[in-house]
Design a protein around this motif. Structure first.
Motif, PDB file in Angstrom:
ATOM      1  N   UNK A  34       0.842  -1.189   0.000  1.00  0.00           N
ATOM      2  CA  UNK A  34       0.000   0.000   0.000  1.00  0.00           C
ATOM      3  C   UNK A  34       0.880   1.242   0.000  1.00  0.00           C
ATOM      4  N   UNK A  35       0.548   2.183  -0.876  1.00  0.00           N
ATOM      5  CA  UNK A  35       1.279   3.447  -0.941  1.00  0.00           C
ATOM      6  C   UNK A  35       0.414   4.559  -0.349  1.00  0.00           C
ATOM      7  N   UNK A  36       1.059   5.464   0.374  1.00  0.00           N
ATOM      8  CA  UNK A  36       0.359   6.588   0.994  1.00  0.00           C
ATOM      9  C   UNK A  36       0.957   7.893   0.496  1.00  0.00           C
ATOM     10  N   UNK A  37       0.099   8.799   0.047  1.00  0.00           N
ATOM     11  CA  UNK A  37       0.530  10.129  -0.367  1.00  0.00           C
ATOM     12  C   UNK A  37       0.410  11.083   0.817  1.00  0.00           C
ATOM     13  N   UNK A  38       1.485  11.822   1.102  1.00  0.00           N
ATOM     14  CA  UNK A  38       1.536  12.701   2.272  1.00  0.00           C
ATOM     15  C   UNK A  38       1.819  14.123   1.811  1.00  0.00           C
ATOM     16  N   UNK A  39       0.914  15.031   2.192  1.00  0.00           N
ATOM     17  CA  UNK A  39       0.993  16.411   1.737  1.00  0.00           C
ATOM     18  C   UNK A  39       1.312  17.394   2.852  1.00  0.00           C
ATOM     19  N   UNK A  40       1.298  16.959   4.113  1.00  0.00           N
ATOM     20  CA  UNK A  40       1.444  17.917   5.210  1.00  0.00           C
ATOM     21  C   UNK A  40       2.346  17.357   6.301  1.00  0.00           C
ATOM     22  N   UNK A  41       2.920  18.270   7.085  1.00  0.00           N
ATOM     23  CA  UNK A  41       3.924  17.904   8.071  1.00  0.00           C
ATOM     24  C   UNK A  41       3.348  17.011   9.168  1.00  0.00           C
ATOM     25  N   UNK A  42       2.096  17.232   9.568  1.00  0.00           N
ATOM     26  CA  UNK A  42       1.492  16.406  10.605  1.00  0.00           C
ATOM     27  C   UNK A  42       1.412  14.947  10.206  1.00  0.00           C
ATOM     28  N   UNK A  43       1.149  14.698   8.936  1.00  0.00           N
ATOM     29  CA  UNK A  43       1.074  13.321   8.439  1.00  0.00           C
ATOM     30  C   UNK A  43       2.477  12.702   8.357  1.00  0.00           C
ATOM     31  N   UNK A  44       3.486  13.533   8.116  1.00  0.00           N
ATOM     32  CA  UNK A  44       4.864  13.029   8.153  1.00  0.00           C
ATOM     33  C   UNK A  44       5.205  12.573   9.564  1.00  0.00           C
ATOM     34  N   UNK A  45       4.881  13.407  10.556  1.00  0.00           N
ATOM     35  CA  UNK A  45       5.119  13.050  11.966  1.00  0.00           C
ATOM     36  C   UNK A  45       4.429  11.730  12.303  1.00  0.00           C
ATOM     37  N   UNK A  46       3.173  11.605  11.901  1.00  0.00           N
ATOM     38  CA  UNK A  46       2.407  10.392  12.208  1.00  0.00           C
ATOM     39  C   UNK A  46       3.006   9.175  11.509  1.00  0.00           C
ATOM     40  N   UNK A  47       3.468   9.336  10.272  1.00  0.00           N
ATOM     41  CA  UNK A  47       4.049   8.214   9.535  1.00  0.00           C
ATOM     42  C   UNK A  47       5.326   7.720  10.195  1.00  0.00           C
ATOM     43  N   UNK A  48       6.126   8.654  10.715  1.00  0.00           N
ATOM     44  CA  UNK A  48       7.359   8.279  11.419  1.00  0.00           C
ATOM     45  C   UNK A  48       7.025   7.609  12.750  1.00  0.00           C
TER      46      UNK A  48
END
Length: 351
Positions: A34-48
């Protein structure tokens, strides 16, 4: 599987797509890609934080893109305030996971760039932050290739190798660290068999490393972490090779929980224990492993496997994500600059 046709099918866990990043969501592997597209910093934090993207180099890359995404989305503010906002974004991203030094290393570079450009137009600064993230991403790919090329000399033909956690492409920009060494030995035509530690409790070995090796056609067997000692005694592997999230100035190694046990077992059985580490994972500002913060994760990572409850609901849990391997148990570091041997207090400074 066999090694008849040395070639590699390499995945790239992070990609830049015009105005966002695309990651392989590693929480779904190996069952679903599954691939996830991330457009915002909050989603980067959550992905990490949630391990959708993981591995010390990979989270550094993701964080660098996260700084750009956060800066880009700032409302119009006075130029004098932009640097403080970027500093806030970096502090936020650094809180996602504390142990891997690559995360802070990438954020420090973004912050240093912002500091050097104070007074410049906001558009120019954010554009430079994106260029920095893309450069770090591309550089990591070359660094991982260089680690593999340098380290494959330590791999004999017909080698049996024990690994721990996942140190392949999924953990980096491309190729990996410890797995890059295995991949490049494979490309040289060497026959290899890998004993893949399952790596409890999150199973990054059985879920992720086995998935990568399956794609490359390299022979492997998955073993429970508790089987490694017996495999060393009964099958006499040629070496153990692991990655790292941080190396202290004296050569102590922070890596996925279970690494310390492997190092002790390898020393007892006379098996070389190698650590593949990019320069960015070597933290000369941290004197010893005692100074490295160890992340502790959620209790249910040990009480639950998938949907199956495996312990009493409120059983007390101790769940450190990493342990520290003392430098005297490490036979050599494999870096993009070559093989580094003791005395590490001196040799690590020379990289």
């Amino acid at each position: 599987m066999n090694n008849k046709n040395p070639e590699l099918h390499i995945v790239e866990p992070i990609q830049w797509k015009e105005d966002h990043i695309r990651i392989i969501d590693q929480t779904f592997l190996p069952g679903r890609e599954i691939y996830q597209d991330i457009f915002e910093v909050g989603k980067v934090w959550e992905a990490i934080r949630s391990l959708r993207v993981r591995g010390a180099p990979a989270i550094g890359i993701a964080a660098a893109y996260g700084v750009y995404l956060g800066a880009k989305d700032l409302p119009e503010i006075e130029i004098v305030d932009l640097h403080s906002e970027i500093q806030r974004i970096c502090e936020y991203l650094s809180s996602a996971r504390p142990t891997a030094v690559n995360l802070q290393w990438a954020l420090d570079q973004a912050l240093s760039l912002s500091d050097s450009m104070q007074g410049e137009p906001a558009e120019k600064i954010t554009s430079a932050l994106l260029d920095l993230a893309r450069d770090l991403h591309e550089n990591d790919k070359q660094i991982c290739a260089d680690i593999g090329i340098a380290g494959q000399e330590l791999i004999p033909d017909n080698a049996a190798i024990i690994t721990h956690c996942n140190t392949g492409s999924l953990a980096t920009g491309k190729y990996g660290t410890a797995l890059s060494v295995i991949y490049h030995a494979h490309l040289k035509g060497k026959k290899i068999h890998v004993w893949v530690d399952e790596t409890r409790p999150l199973l990054q070995g059985s879920r992720l490393t086995a998935w990568e090796l399956e794609k490359t056609g390299i022979d492997y067997h998955i073993i429970a972490d508790s089987m490694a000692g017996w495999v060393m005694k009964s099958s006499k592997p040629d070496l153990v090779i692991v990655g790292t999230d941080r190396v202290a100035a004296n050569g102590d190694v922070a890596n996925k929980i279970g690494t310390y046990s492997l190092a002790v077992l390898a020393k007892h059985h006379g098996i070389p224990f190698y650590v593949a580490a990019p320069k960015s994972s070597i933290d000369l500002n941290t004197p010893t492993g005692d100074d490295i913060p160890i992340e502790e994760r959620q209790d249910d990572e040990l009480r639950v496997i998938g949907d199956q409850v495996t312990a009493p609901e409120k059983a007390p849990v101790y769940n450190p994500a990493f342990d520290i391997t003392p430098h005297e148990l490490v036979d050599a570091f494999i870096t993009e600059k070559g093989i580094i041997r003791p005395d590490y207090t001196a040799s690590l400074k020379q990289i």
